[in-house]
Design a protein around this motif. Structure first.
Motif, short mmCIF file in Angstrom:
data_model
loop_
_atom_site.label_atom_id
_atom_site.label_comp_id
_atom_site.label_asym_id
_atom_site.label_seq_id
_atom_site.Cartn_x
_atom_site.Cartn_y
_atom_site.Cartn_z
N PHE A 82 39.17 41.64 40.62
CA PHE A 82 40.07 42.47 39.83
C PHE A 82 41.53 42.32 40.27
O PHE A 82 42.34 43.22 40.07
N GLY A 83 41.83 41.18 40.86
CA GLY A 83 43.22 40.92 41.23
C GLY A 83 44.09 40.73 40.00
O GLY A 83 43.60 40.46 38.90
N PRO A 84 45.41 40.86 40.16
CA PRO A 84 46.30 40.74 39.00
C PRO A 84 46.13 39.44 38.23
O PRO A 84 46.18 39.41 37.00
N ALA A 85 45.93 38.34 38.95
CA ALA A 85 45.80 37.04 38.28
C ALA A 85 44.49 36.91 37.52
O ALA A 85 44.39 36.14 36.56
N ASP A 86 43.46 37.64 37.95
CA ASP A 86 42.12 37.50 37.36
C ASP A 86 41.75 38.64 36.43
O ASP A 86 40.70 38.60 35.80
N LEU A 87 42.59 39.66 36.34
CA LEU A 87 42.20 40.88 35.65
C LEU A 87 41.86 40.64 34.18
O LEU A 87 40.84 41.14 33.68
N ALA A 88 42.69 39.87 33.48
CA ALA A 88 42.46 39.64 32.05
C ALA A 88 41.12 38.94 31.82
O ALA A 88 40.33 39.33 30.94
N GLY A 89 40.85 37.90 32.60
CA GLY A 89 39.58 37.19 32.46
C GLY A 89 38.39 38.07 32.80
O GLY A 89 37.34 37.99 32.14
N THR A 90 38.54 38.92 33.82
CA THR A 90 37.46 39.81 34.21
C THR A 90 37.16 40.82 33.11
O THR A 90 36.00 41.06 32.76
N VAL A 91 38.20 41.42 32.56
CA VAL A 91 38.02 42.41 31.49
C VAL A 91 37.36 41.77 30.27
O VAL A 91 36.45 42.34 29.66
N LEU A 92 37.79 40.56 29.92
CA LEU A 92 37.19 39.86 28.77
C LEU A 92 35.71 39.58 29.03
O LEU A 92 34.86 39.81 28.14
N ALA A 93 35.39 39.09 30.23
CA ALA A 93 34.00 38.79 30.54
C ALA A 93 33.14 40.04 30.49
O ALA A 93 32.01 40.02 29.96
N LEU A 94 33.64 41.15 31.03
CA LEU A 94 32.87 42.39 31.03
C LEU A 94 32.72 42.95 29.62
O LEU A 94 31.69 43.54 29.28
N ALA A 95 33.73 42.76 28.79
CA ALA A 95 33.64 43.22 27.40
C ALA A 95 32.58 42.42 26.64
O ALA A 95 31.78 42.98 25.88
N VAL A 96 32.56 41.11 26.85
CA VAL A 96 31.54 40.28 26.21
C VAL A 96 30.15 40.67 26.72
O VAL A 96 29.17 40.74 25.96
N ALA A 97 30.05 40.95 28.02
CA ALA A 97 28.77 41.37 28.60
C ALA A 97 28.28 42.66 27.95
O ALA A 97 27.09 42.78 27.61
N ALA A 98 29.18 43.62 27.77
CA ALA A 98 28.79 44.89 27.16
C ALA A 98 28.34 44.70 25.71
O ALA A 98 27.34 45.27 25.27
N ALA A 99 29.08 43.87 24.96
CA ALA A 99 28.72 43.62 23.57
C ALA A 99 27.37 42.91 23.47
O ALA A 99 26.52 43.26 22.63
N ALA A 100 27.15 41.93 24.33
CA ALA A 100 25.88 41.20 24.32
C ALA A 100 24.72 42.11 24.73
O ALA A 100 23.62 42.02 24.16
N ALA A 101 24.96 43.00 25.70
CA ALA A 101 23.92 43.93 26.13
C ALA A 101 23.53 44.87 24.99
O ALA A 101 22.34 45.15 24.76
N LEU A 102 24.55 45.36 24.27
CA LEU A 102 24.27 46.24 23.13
C LEU A 102 23.49 45.49 22.06
O LEU A 102 22.52 46.00 21.50
N GLY A 103 23.89 44.24 21.80
CA GLY A 103 23.16 43.44 20.84
C GLY A 103 21.73 43.18 21.27
O GLY A 103 20.80 43.18 20.45
#
Length: 465
Positions: free
Chosen positions: A222-243
């Motif tokens: 969750f460092g500043p340089a990685d935050l955007a990629g981490t949030v995107l990955a977790l969002a995709v994970a949540a959407a896939a889990a719901l699906g």
């Protein structure tokens, strides 16, 4: 030796050696990574992907691999996974550059996913439900011993022969158990949802995507340089889990049997394993920085202070199996979770005193508690699954044991900026979450009744297995 004994011994040897080799592989790689980075001229992100790529592949495929084992035979999947794991290990030792190492590590993760659920599926098929406790305890002891010995063995090999040697370490034993798996005939198939209907490929893809993105996002940090990629990955994970949840509710032949994740002993066991493994791995990560950076101890004194942890896992696993038979999974696991939480919570205070005895005592509590939870909760998850769904149960158990450490290390990394005085109490709270989960495990009476029902219903292995 009769046929049933041969099957049981072969299953136990394959399960123990396969699980130990996978545990050893992860620990020796950690030691080898700095030298690998220097020799191949890689940057830190590339070296991190030698671990992350493997974890993503494993997480994505564990449950589906378990279903394949239910359908086509756990020993076949184990043999295929072991052969592939050994061959990719040898190939990594010959890799010309970091790109090849990363690609081969991802492929090795695919084969690791094939063999890991089978190590539990083979035990479920070979042993009656009421006799699973001790084989699982032996498997747990082997994992603890491999994890404890890994840094020492890896250090010796890297110093003497270079980083490539650590990837050759597991090749002979993995090839040996693969041959055993191929040579000993598969026990007579039972019945269950895993052996009927079509494979749920859409469900497997959705679950694989969810877990892969979750692991990749958390491993990135969750460092500043990685935050955007981490949030995107977790969002995709949540959407896939719901699906995945929505798809499974409508599927004629779902990947995970409908009752397996409903409130009950299996779900409680998985929750306990997830919380306990998260707290355990997060604590190990934090303790390394606490001892080496804050207390200015070297790697060897740090390892010595944490040695009681490994010793108590190895020695305590069989004891936990015996206690489980006497007092039931609920008491043993909840007591173990309480020991784990106490050990994690007290570790920071013990380290402040500088006392090796105090820190060693906390490490012993952590090891004894984690071992008790791991043995009892795993036994319940595998025991309570139908024989025809043992692979899926093993895949879910392995998913919890692979995802929990990633969660724990991510939490520890996030909190270490505020100091170990914040990280360790928070991890103690995570360990404490395992206690209510363990209370959902069956007591001694419930286990005995389930075992009797399993035998009379025919879900236990037939006499000629």
């Amino acid at each position: 030796m009769n046929r049933r004994s041969l099957h049981r011994r072969a299953a136990l040897v394959c399960s123990v050696v396969g699980a130990a080799v996978v545990a050893l592989d992860g620990t020796v790689l950690t030691i080898a990574q700095p030298v690998l980075q220097h020799d191949l001229g890689a940057d830190t992100a590339q070296v991190q992907w030698t671990s992350t790529g493997y974890l993503v592949a494993v997480a994505a495929l564990l449950v589906f691999a378990g279903r394949l084992g239910d359908r086509y035979g756990h020993r076949r999947l184990f043999a295929l996974g072991s052969l592939g794991f050994a061959l990719t290990s040898a190939a990594i030792a010959l890799a010309p550059g970091i790109g090849a190492v990363i690609a081969l590590r991802v492929l090795q993760g695919v084969f690791g996913a094939l063999l890991q659920p089978a190590t539990l599926g083979m035990l479920r098929a070979a042993f009656p439900p009421d006799r699973l406790g001790m084989p699982i305890a032996v498997r747990t002891s082997a994992i603890g011993l491999a994890a404890a010995a890994g840094p020492l063995i890896g250090g010796v090999l890297v110093d003497a022969y270079g980083w490539r040697s650590v990837f050759l370490l597991g090749v002979p034993p993995t090839l040996a158990v693969a041959l055993i798996g191929l040579a000993v005939p598969e026990p007579r198939p039972g019945t269950g949802p895993g052996r009927a209907g079509t494979l749920d490929l859409p469900g497997a893809c959705l679950l694989g995507l969810a877990l892969a993105c979750l692991v990749q996002g958390l491993a990135h940090g969750f460092g500043p340089a990685d935050l955007a990629g981490t949030v995107l990955a977790l969002a995709v994970a949540a959407a896939a889990a719901l699906g995945f949840v929505r798809h499974e509710a409508r599927a004629a032949h779902p990947l995970v049997p409908p009752g397996m994740l409903r409130p009950g002993p299996v779900a409680a066991g998985l929750g306990a394993l997830l919380a306990a493994s998260a707290a355990f791995s997060g604590t190990l990560f934090t303790a390394t920085y606490l001892f080496q950076d804050t207390l200015e101890l070297g790697p060897l004194p740090t390892a010595v202070r944490m040695m009681p942890l490994a010793l108590l896992i190895v020695a305590g696993a069989p004891v936990s199996a015996v206690l489980k038979g006497r007092y039931g999974a609920r008491r043993v696991a909840s007591g173990g979770a309480a020991l784990l939480a106490a050990g994690v919570g007290l570790l920071g205070q013990a380290a402040d005193t500088g006392s090796a005895l105090a820190t060693g005592g906390c490490a012993a509590l952590i090891g004894a508690g984690f071992g008790a939870v791991m043995v009892t909760a795993t036994s319940v998850v595998v025991h309570r699954a139908e024989e025809g769904s043992a692979g899926v149960a093993g895949g879910l158990q392995q998913t919890a044991m692979n995802t929990g450490p990633v969660l724990g290390v991510a939490l520890a990394s996030l909190l270490l900026g505020s100091g170990a005085g914040v990280a360790l109490p928070s991890l103690a709270v995570v360990a404490g979450l395992a206690v209510p989960a363990c209370l959902g495990l069956p007591g001694r009476t419930g286990e005995a009744g389930h075992a009797s029902k399993a035998v009379t219903s025919g879900s236990a292995p037939p006499p000629n297995v």
